[in-house]
Design a protein around this motif. Sequence first.
Motif, PDB file in Angstrom:
ATOM      1  N   PHE A  82       0.820  -1.207   0.000  1.00  0.00           N
ATOM      2  CA  PHE A  82       0.000   0.000   0.000  1.00  0.00           C
ATOM      3  C   PHE A  82       0.855   1.259   0.000  1.00  0.00           C
ATOM      4  O   PHE A  82       0.562   2.225  -0.720  1.00  0.00           O
ATOM      5  CB  PHE A  82      -0.930   0.022   1.219  1.00  0.00           C
ATOM      6  N   THR A  83       1.917   1.273   0.811  1.00  0.00           N
ATOM      7  CA  THR A  83       2.694   2.512   0.965  1.00  0.00           C
ATOM      8  C   THR A  83       3.655   2.773  -0.190  1.00  0.00           C
ATOM      9  O   THR A  83       3.868   3.931  -0.558  1.00  0.00           O
ATOM     10  CB  THR A  83       3.485   2.494   2.288  1.00  0.00           C
ATOM     11  N   VAL A  84       4.242   1.727  -0.779  1.00  0.00           N
ATOM     12  CA  VAL A  84       5.191   1.951  -1.887  1.00  0.00           C
ATOM     13  C   VAL A  84       4.520   2.660  -3.060  1.00  0.00           C
ATOM     14  O   VAL A  84       5.006   3.697  -3.529  1.00  0.00           O
ATOM     15  CB  VAL A  84       5.853   0.624  -2.317  1.00  0.00           C
ATOM     16  N   PRO A  85       3.373   2.156  -3.577  1.00  0.00           N
ATOM     17  CA  PRO A  85       2.704   2.914  -4.640  1.00  0.00           C
ATOM     18  C   PRO A  85       2.197   4.272  -4.182  1.00  0.00           C
ATOM     19  O   PRO A  85       2.138   5.208  -4.974  1.00  0.00           O
ATOM     20  CB  PRO A  85       1.535   2.014  -5.067  1.00  0.00           C
ATOM     21  N   ALA A  86       1.836   4.393  -2.888  1.00  0.00           N
ATOM     22  CA  ALA A  86       1.398   5.695  -2.365  1.00  0.00           C
ATOM     23  C   ALA A  86       2.527   6.712  -2.467  1.00  0.00           C
ATOM     24  O   ALA A  86       2.312   7.874  -2.842  1.00  0.00           O
ATOM     25  CB  ALA A  86       0.929   5.560  -0.918  1.00  0.00           C
ATOM     26  N   PHE A  87       3.756   6.304  -2.160  1.00  0.00           N
ATOM     27  CA  PHE A  87       4.906   7.192  -2.294  1.00  0.00           C
ATOM     28  C   PHE A  87       5.126   7.578  -3.757  1.00  0.00           C
ATOM     29  O   PHE A  87       5.384   8.739  -4.082  1.00  0.00           O
ATOM     30  CB  PHE A  87       6.172   6.519  -1.741  1.00  0.00           C
ATOM     31  N   PHE A  88       5.024   6.595  -4.656  1.00  0.00           N
ATOM     32  CA  PHE A  88       5.177   6.857  -6.085  1.00  0.00           C
ATOM     33  C   PHE A  88       4.128   7.863  -6.561  1.00  0.00           C
ATOM     34  O   PHE A  88       4.439   8.826  -7.278  1.00  0.00           O
ATOM     35  CB  PHE A  88       5.039   5.557  -6.886  1.00  0.00           C
ATOM     36  N   LEU A  89       2.871   7.616  -6.196  1.00  0.00           N
ATOM     37  CA  LEU A  89       1.780   8.486  -6.637  1.00  0.00           C
ATOM     38  C   LEU A  89       1.952   9.904  -6.115  1.00  0.00           C
ATOM     39  O   LEU A  89       1.752  10.881  -6.846  1.00  0.00           O
ATOM     40  CB  LEU A  89       0.437   7.924  -6.157  1.00  0.00           C
ATOM     41  N   SER A  90       2.305  10.014  -4.833  1.00  0.00           N
ATOM     42  CA  SER A  90       2.495  11.335  -4.248  1.00  0.00           C
ATOM     43  C   SER A  90       3.613  12.093  -4.949  1.00  0.00           C
ATOM     44  O   SER A  90       3.473  13.283  -5.266  1.00  0.00           O
ATOM     45  CB  SER A  90       2.807  11.198  -2.754  1.00  0.00           C
ATOM     46  N   ALA A  91       4.723  11.408  -5.216  1.00  0.00           N
ATOM     47  CA  ALA A  91       5.842  12.056  -5.899  1.00  0.00           C
ATOM     48  C   ALA A  91       5.453  12.471  -7.317  1.00  0.00           C
ATOM     49  O   ALA A  91       5.830  13.549  -7.792  1.00  0.00           O
ATOM     50  CB  ALA A  91       7.042  11.112  -5.937  1.00  0.00           C
ATOM     51  N   ILE A 137      -1.347   0.193  12.120  1.00  0.00           N
ATOM     52  CA  ILE A 137      -2.579   0.551  11.407  1.00  0.00           C
ATOM     53  C   ILE A 137      -2.490   1.976  10.857  1.00  0.00           C
ATOM     54  O   ILE A 137      -2.903   2.256   9.733  1.00  0.00           O
ATOM     55  CB  ILE A 137      -3.799   0.406  12.346  1.00  0.00           C
ATOM     56  N   ALA A 138      -1.943   2.887  11.655  1.00  0.00           N
ATOM     57  CA  ALA A 138      -1.869   4.296  11.251  1.00  0.00           C
ATOM     58  C   ALA A 138      -1.016   4.494  10.000  1.00  0.00           C
ATOM     59  O   ALA A 138      -1.260   5.412   9.210  1.00  0.00           O
ATOM     60  CB  ALA A 138      -1.309   5.139  12.397  1.00  0.00           C
ATOM     61  N   LEU A 139      -0.023   3.630   9.792  1.00  0.00           N
ATOM     62  CA  LEU A 139       0.815   3.755   8.599  1.00  0.00           C
ATOM     63  C   LEU A 139      -0.018   3.681   7.322  1.00  0.00           C
ATOM     64  O   LEU A 139       0.257   4.392   6.345  1.00  0.00           O
ATOM     65  CB  LEU A 139       1.880   2.641   8.583  1.00  0.00           C
ATOM     66  N   LEU A 140      -1.038   2.842   7.335  1.00  0.00           N
ATOM     67  CA  LEU A 140      -1.896   2.719   6.144  1.00  0.00           C
ATOM     68  C   LEU A 140      -3.010   3.763   6.138  1.00  0.00           C
ATOM     69  O   LEU A 140      -3.223   4.440   5.133  1.00  0.00           O
ATOM     70  CB  LEU A 140      -2.490   1.312   6.075  1.00  0.00           C
ATOM     71  N   TYR A 141      -3.689   3.919   7.275  1.00  0.00           N
ATOM     72  CA  TYR A 141      -4.877   4.779   7.286  1.00  0.00           C
ATOM     73  C   TYR A 141      -4.556   6.250   7.043  1.00  0.00           C
ATOM     74  O   TYR A 141      -5.358   6.972   6.456  1.00  0.00           O
ATOM     75  CB  TYR A 141      -5.629   4.608   8.615  1.00  0.00           C
ATOM     76  N   THR A 142      -3.402   6.710   7.504  1.00  0.00           N
ATOM     77  CA  THR A 142      -3.061   8.110   7.253  1.00  0.00           C
ATOM     78  C   THR A 142      -2.716   8.374   5.797  1.00  0.00           C
ATOM     79  O   THR A 142      -2.731   9.525   5.349  1.00  0.00           O
ATOM     80  CB  THR A 142      -1.864   8.541   8.131  1.00  0.00           C
ATOM     81  N   ALA A 143      -2.416   7.313   5.044  1.00  0.00           N
ATOM     82  CA  ALA A 143      -2.097   7.479   3.629  1.00  0.00           C
ATOM     83  C   ALA A 143      -3.323   7.386   2.733  1.00  0.00           C
ATOM     84  O   ALA A 143      -3.272   7.784   1.559  1.00  0.00           O
ATOM     85  CB  ALA A 143      -1.071   6.425   3.186  1.00  0.00           C
ATOM     86  N   VAL A 144      -4.446   6.887   3.273  1.00  0.00           N
ATOM     87  CA  VAL A 144      -5.644   6.656   2.462  1.00  0.00           C
ATOM     88  C   VAL A 144      -6.187   7.922   1.780  1.00  0.00           C
ATOM     89  O   VAL A 144      -6.470   7.907   0.576  1.00  0.00           O
ATOM     90  CB  VAL A 144      -6.746   5.969   3.302  1.00  0.00           C
ATOM     91  N   PRO A 145      -6.370   9.054   2.506  1.00  0.00           N
ATOM     92  CA  PRO A 145      -6.926  10.239   1.827  1.00  0.00           C
ATOM     93  C   PRO A 145      -6.079  10.688   0.641  1.00  0.00           C
ATOM     94  O   PRO A 145      -6.622  11.070  -0.407  1.00  0.00           O
ATOM     95  CB  PRO A 145      -6.937  11.300   2.938  1.00  0.00           C
ATOM     96  N   GLY A 146      -4.752  10.656   0.798  1.00  0.00           N
ATOM     97  CA  GLY A 146      -3.885  11.048  -0.309  1.00  0.00           C
ATOM     98  C   GLY A 146      -4.008  10.110  -1.492  1.00  0.00           C
ATOM     99  O   GLY A 146      -4.139  10.544  -2.641  1.00  0.00           O
ATOM    100  N   VAL A 147      -3.981   8.804  -1.234  1.00  0.00           N
ATOM    101  CA  VAL A 147      -4.107   7.819  -2.305  1.00  0.00           C
ATOM    102  C   VAL A 147      -5.439   7.993  -3.030  1.00  0.00           C
ATOM    103  O   VAL A 147      -5.515   7.920  -4.269  1.00  0.00           O
ATOM    104  CB  VAL A 147      -3.984   6.391  -1.741  1.00  0.00           C
TER     105      VAL A 147
END
Length: 604
Positions: free
Chosen positions: A189-198, A287-297
């Motif tokens: 979940f977080t790796v593509p989130a970092f890519f998308l954000s960048a 849990i927070a590692l994923l949930y805090t990234a959800v709105p951005g994704v």
Amino acid sequence: MSLDALTFLFVGGSFVLYIGIAIWARAGSTKEFYVAGGGVPPIANGMATAADWMSAASFISLAGLVSFVGRDGSAYLMGWTGGYVLLALLLAPYLRKFGKFTVPDFIGDRYYSSTARTIAVVCTIVISFTYVAGQMRGVGIVFSRYLHVDINTGVVIGMAIVFFYAVLGGMKGITYTQVAQYCVLILAFTVPAFFLSAQVTGHILPQIGLGATLESGMSVLATLDQLSVDLGFHQYTDGKKSTIDLFFLTVALMCGTAGLPHVIVRFFTVPRVKDARLSAGYALIFIALLYTAVPGVAGFGRVNLIQTLNGTDNAGTEYAAMPEWFKNWENTGLLAWQDRNGDGKVQYSAGAAFDAGKGKPKFIDERGEYGQRLTSNAITSEDPAVAAGKKPFANEVYVDRDIMVLANPDIAQLPNWVIALVAAGAVAAALSTAAGLLLVISTAISHDLMKKTINPDISDKQELMYARMAAVVAICIAGYFGINPPGFVAQVVALAFGLACASVFPAIIMGIFWVRHTSQGAIAGMLVGLVSTMCYMYYFAFGGGTPDQYIMGISPGGFGTVGAILHIIVGFVVSKMTAEPPQEIQDIVADLRIPRGAGEAHDH
């Protein structure tokens, strides 16, 4: 390496890992089957709890839901994260000290009643089956896209995998499998989130991405608002739900979360109460590692989707020029296009779309709710939207909400290994929760029903046999619901939380914090909460009810809060009208809130 090869490598490798762990950690006793022997380290239990918690609804459907409904999706974010805090503070330590690792066991002993225990078993099974339906659908969606099979076949494959490590390994096998699954799903979940954000904002942190300024000079949120208005949707930051409905839905998700039986049992897999509190803290961080990234994704995915389908000028994109991902998802039936104005372009807007994914032609309004049947591919005066005096937006695209997270890497043209990683993570999220739920169902039947109610004289070996048999039957029923789901993953899961909020949560809270609560009050409260909520949900899901008939504007997902209020009122009144609980029960409850002297978890 091709995407298909990488997907088979990542998903297949994860399957081998999960099954290998299940064989290594297979249960040999009822204690290992139910509570993993009570010897799991806190940090490992925190990871397992997080994996159990973050289901297909969290991984696959939540960001997709927020992408489409905007502000209204905040209820799910606040409800599911806040609910975990509620569970860790108000329930877990006290249940751990009471020493009963299942909800029916606690209710049966606290309320000194086999009837109360049986009702709790029914509540547990209803909640768990409603919840697991969403997980099996999530598995089917992943396999349909990445393994090139239909959704039904994907569900069957998922059933087979769960069978191995849930039926053979029990809680011991599931716990250590879920540690591995957490590592896979959080990276996925977080790796593509970092890519998308960048890619979208220029920096890698999705948690702060919605406020980032784009090349246009507007923030991501402002861009989403503008795109939504231009295409006929509500503003992204302007929810459609009423304030009372949003509040009731949030409360239902929070309280339902705290009452979920498959998470409560996790606090008995560690040696001591101190370890239970520590593992709860670890789980909250994980849990927070994923949930805090959800709105951005969700926001990045929405911008990418609209601009890919409509082009930068919102004029549409030639179908022949659509990228490969569009046609791949079309093949699954979860994405559909009809050239309703005959110009050869794909045009996405707020109007009615054809739902090809369910095989039934229907209109879908701008919020994704089903409306009247589609009678023609072209926009004519016969269209329901036109007949109702609404602007006939030329929407030609149906997008299933549950594909957004899985399609995000495709849409953003991320490397193939990232796409394959997302597939493995989605499977891990769905299977981890499905296994925990199936174990709860089998435990409720074998331990709480067979051992505690029907035949107390059965041996450990017989009880373990019943548990495994119940798990097999539960897997088959879960597979049926996965093939015939009643809605989107997050929608189905929200119903399970509402049922837990109305039936189980008040009985546990009142049992811990009110000495005077009687068995008659608990039984009456659980029945009123469960039946009222189920009837309300059934009427609006299958009985022809329409949103304008909602009581006080409260949707089915939020009605669990009403059911909980009714439960508490009825339970209080009946308890006041009946004899006090036995003195020994009152002494136990009074001592329960003293933070010392906690005993071992009891499996009998």
